[in-house]
Structures are given as C-alpha cells and as structure tokens.
Design a protein around this motif. Structure first.
Motif, PDB file in Angstrom:
ATOM      1  N   ASP A 178      40.903  33.339  33.557  1.00  0.00           N
ATOM      2  CA  ASP A 178      39.657  33.778  33.732  1.00  0.00           C
ATOM      3  C   ASP A 178      39.598  35.211  33.174  1.00  0.00           C
ATOM      4  N   ALA A 216      42.490  32.127  37.989  1.00  0.00           N
ATOM      5  CA  ALA A 216      41.186  32.399  37.967  1.00  0.00           C
ATOM      6  C   ALA A 216      41.041  33.368  39.271  1.00  0.00           C
ATOM      7  N   LYS A 229      38.298  33.401  42.156  1.00  0.00           N
ATOM      8  CA  LYS A 229      37.528  32.588  43.207  1.00  0.00           C
ATOM      9  C   LYS A 229      37.319  33.263  44.479  1.00  0.00           C
ATOM     10  N   GLU A 230      36.234  33.528  44.890  1.00  0.00           N
ATOM     11  CA  GLU A 230      35.868  33.900  46.282  1.00  0.00           C
ATOM     12  C   GLU A 230      36.626  35.122  46.700  1.00  0.00           C
ATOM     13  N   ARG A 273      47.965  32.130  45.764  1.00  0.00           N
ATOM     14  CA  ARG A 273      46.642  32.779  46.040  1.00  0.00           C
ATOM     15  C   ARG A 273      46.778  33.951  46.634  1.00  0.00           C
ATOM     16  N   SER A 311      33.964  37.729  41.981  1.00  0.00           N
ATOM     17  CA  SER A 311      34.318  36.241  41.530  1.00  0.00           C
ATOM     18  C   SER A 311      33.214  36.009  40.318  1.00  0.00           C
TER      19      SER A 311
END
Length: 363
Positions: free
Chosen positions: A263, A301, A303-304, A355, A363
């Motif tokens: 990302d 990536a 994410k959130e 994570r 995001s």
C-alpha cells in the motif's frame, strides 16, 4: 509501575478524610451541609494534585480562606489544612522548586486570610503556626524531589555506561569483522570479474547486503554513543514501499518467487513503525528463502489506522522457521507498539502476520 488513577486517588483521600472526621468531628450528623461540601471539594482537589498541582493548591487555598466566612466548623477547617499540606508536599516532590514557589505563595495568602482575626491577640503564635504548616510539607516534598532526581541521574548514568560498552563492543568486534568481510567480498568481485553470471550475482548480493548491514550497524553505534533511544537507527534512506520492494527483489535473486503488494500509504508511517515494517519484510523473506523456497506472497496495507503485514510461503523440507532469534526479535518489535504478531504453519504454508497500530496515518 502504573500510578493510581484519579478515581482511586479520590477514594483513598475520601476514606482518610472520613476517618479523620469520624474521629474528631463526632457526631458526624452534627456537621452542617457546608462542611460536607467544603470537605468534598477539598478531597477532589487533593486527588488531582498529581496531575495539576498548582490548580489543586489554589482550590484548597481558596476553600481555606473562605471557610470561616462560610461558617465551616473548626474540625472541617483542620481537615482542609491537612489536605492543603498534602497537596503542597506532592507538588514539591513531583515538580520541584519552581512549582513550590507558586504553591507556597497561594498557601501564604490563604493562611493570611484565615488567621487575620487572631493577629491582634496572638500575632507571633499565628505567624509561627502558619510558617510551620506551610514550610514543613514543602521542605519534605523538595527533599523527596531531590532524592528522586539523584536516583534518576544514577540510573541514566548506569544506562549510559551500558550503552557505551555495547557500542564499543559492536564497533570493535562486529563492525570490524563485517567491514573485513565486505572488503574481501569486494576483492572477490574484482578477481571473479570473468566468472559465471550467477557467481557474480551472488558476490554482488553479498557485498550489497554486507554494506547495508555495516551502515546500519554504524548508525546504531552512533545512536548508542549519543545516549538516545534506538528509534529509527539504521533506517533505509528510501521510502518504506521501496525498501520492502528491495527486500523482495533480493529474495528473487536468491531463488524465491515473490508476489508483493504494498500500500503506498505505508510511506507516510512514523519512522519507528516504518523500521518495524521493513524489518518484518527483510526477516520474513530471508526465512522464506532459507527454509521454504518456492512461492512467497507478501502484502503490506494500512487499514483502519493499523498497518497490516502478511507474508506466506510454501514450507520446505526444514519445516518450522522458528529456531533462531529472528522471529523473537520481530515479536518484540511489534509488541513495543502494542500490536499483534503470529508466525506458524497454516494449511501447508508458513504464515507470518503482524498488525501495528498507527492511528496518525490515514487509511
């Protein structure tokens, strides 16, 4: 060790205050509502002295100065004096001399207003009592502050000595041998200029990897000697996406098949999180080449508000990749940020997941 929260502090101070009133203000049901109101305000102010010492002392001083005019009985007034002393002691212990000057000035003004009626009949007694109840807690707090400062300075000195010793060993032993290996690999590249392309690629990769490792090691030594946190020491100059791509390219040259999806948002990560992501990719792909081979799939990536890292590859004949300290180090890196980490076999593949919270990155 975590300090007690404001709720716990309120409960403790309230319990002590209730015990005092029960002992010296009998019967309790004879105390007027104004006494309970002043006592409750004093309890909350004292509990907040750890976070906001000057406002807490200001509130207590105002309560003491206005207690007589409001008709607060003597037993409750004495309680406020005790709590004011506790708050002043804590302010001095936590914040030092400068804050103590502010709190002392507030307390002097409060005592002057509270004892103004007794100056004509007992001026020296009023002055002595006021000076004692103000000076004693401040002096005790300053002594505690000085002792804590000395202990902290000793700890910093000990840690600085440890860092210097580690930096010296890294430089004198590891960096010296690594520099020698890089130099000899460079000579081998020159001597083997006419060798097969595969041999030259291996030598080029060893030389590049050794040079990067030597740069990272020297950066770490510099940080250790400077006495700072390791932070992003040794972080590559290129963006995170490019650094991860370089790690994938190196795995390709070593015989693995890598599919990577990164990302672009990872390039906006904080430096410390960026370094963790790059190390996850480097160690994970190195393990994939060393133990698995075959096909590896890498994705990074955002994410959130979290960085989600996943690397999977087919398991080779050596199976479990958790024999060394590499995975332990990765787990510790992720744990620093309060993240999640797992590595192990899943349906015939070796899967490494992480994570890492990074809420400041969109995001």
């Amino acid at each position: 060790m975590r300090e007690p929260g404001i709720g716990t502090r309120v409960a403790v101070v309230a319990a002590v205050s209730a015990g005092y009133l029960a002992a010296y203000a009998r019967p309790l049901d004879g105390l007027p509502p104004v006494a309970w109101a002043f006592a409750a305000a004093a309890v909350v102010a004292t509990a907040g002295a750890a976070k906001a010492p000057v406002p807490a002392v200001a509130v207590l001083a105002a309560l003491l100065a206005s207690a007589d005019a409001a008709g607060v009985p003597a037993s409750a007034v004495v309680l406020m004096k005790i709590l004011l002393g506790l708050a002043m002691c804590e302010a001095a212990a936590r914040r030092g001399l400068r804050t103590s000057l502010w709190t002392t000035g507030l307390a002097v003004a409060a005592y002057a207003a509270h004892t103004v009626g007794s100056w004509d009949s007992d001026s020296w007694g009023a002055l002595f009592r006021s000076a004692t109840v103000i000076a004693a807690p401040v002096l005790l707090g300053l002594l505690a502050h000085e002792k804590g400062a000395r202990a902290e300075a000793e700890v910093r000195a000990a840690r600085s000595g440890e860092r210097t010793a580690i930096a010296r060993e890294l430089h004198d032993l590891v960096a010296h041998h690594l520099a020698s290996m890089v130099l000899r690999t460079g000579v081998a590249r020159h001597v083997a200029a006419d060798a097969d392309e595969e041999i030259r690629e291996v030598l080029d990769d060893v030389h590049t990897g050794g040079t990067e490792a030597l740069r990272d090691l020297r950066a770490l030594v510099a940080v250790l000697r400077a006495g700072e946190g390791v932070g992003a020491a040794g972080f590559p100059d290129e963006p995170v996406s490019q650094a991860v791509g370089d790690a994938a390219e190196r795995a390709l040259r070593l015989g693995a098949t890598v599919e990577s999806t990164v990302d672009p948002g990872v390039d906006a990560l904080p430096a410390t999180v960026s370094l963790a992501v790059v190390r996850l990719a480097q160690e994970g792909l190195a393990n994939a080449v060393r133990h698995g081979g075959g096909r590896a799939r890498l994705s990074v990536a955002v994410k959130e508000g979290d960085v989600v890292f996943r690397l999977s590859n087919t398991m080779g004949s050596k199976g479990n990749q958790g024999d060394g300290f590499g995975l332990v180090g990765l787990r510790e890196r992720v744990a620093v940020f309060g993240g999640e980490f797992s590595a192990g076999p899943v349906e015939g593949e070796w899967v490494l997941r992480a994570r890492i919270p990074a809420p400041e990155v969109p995001s």
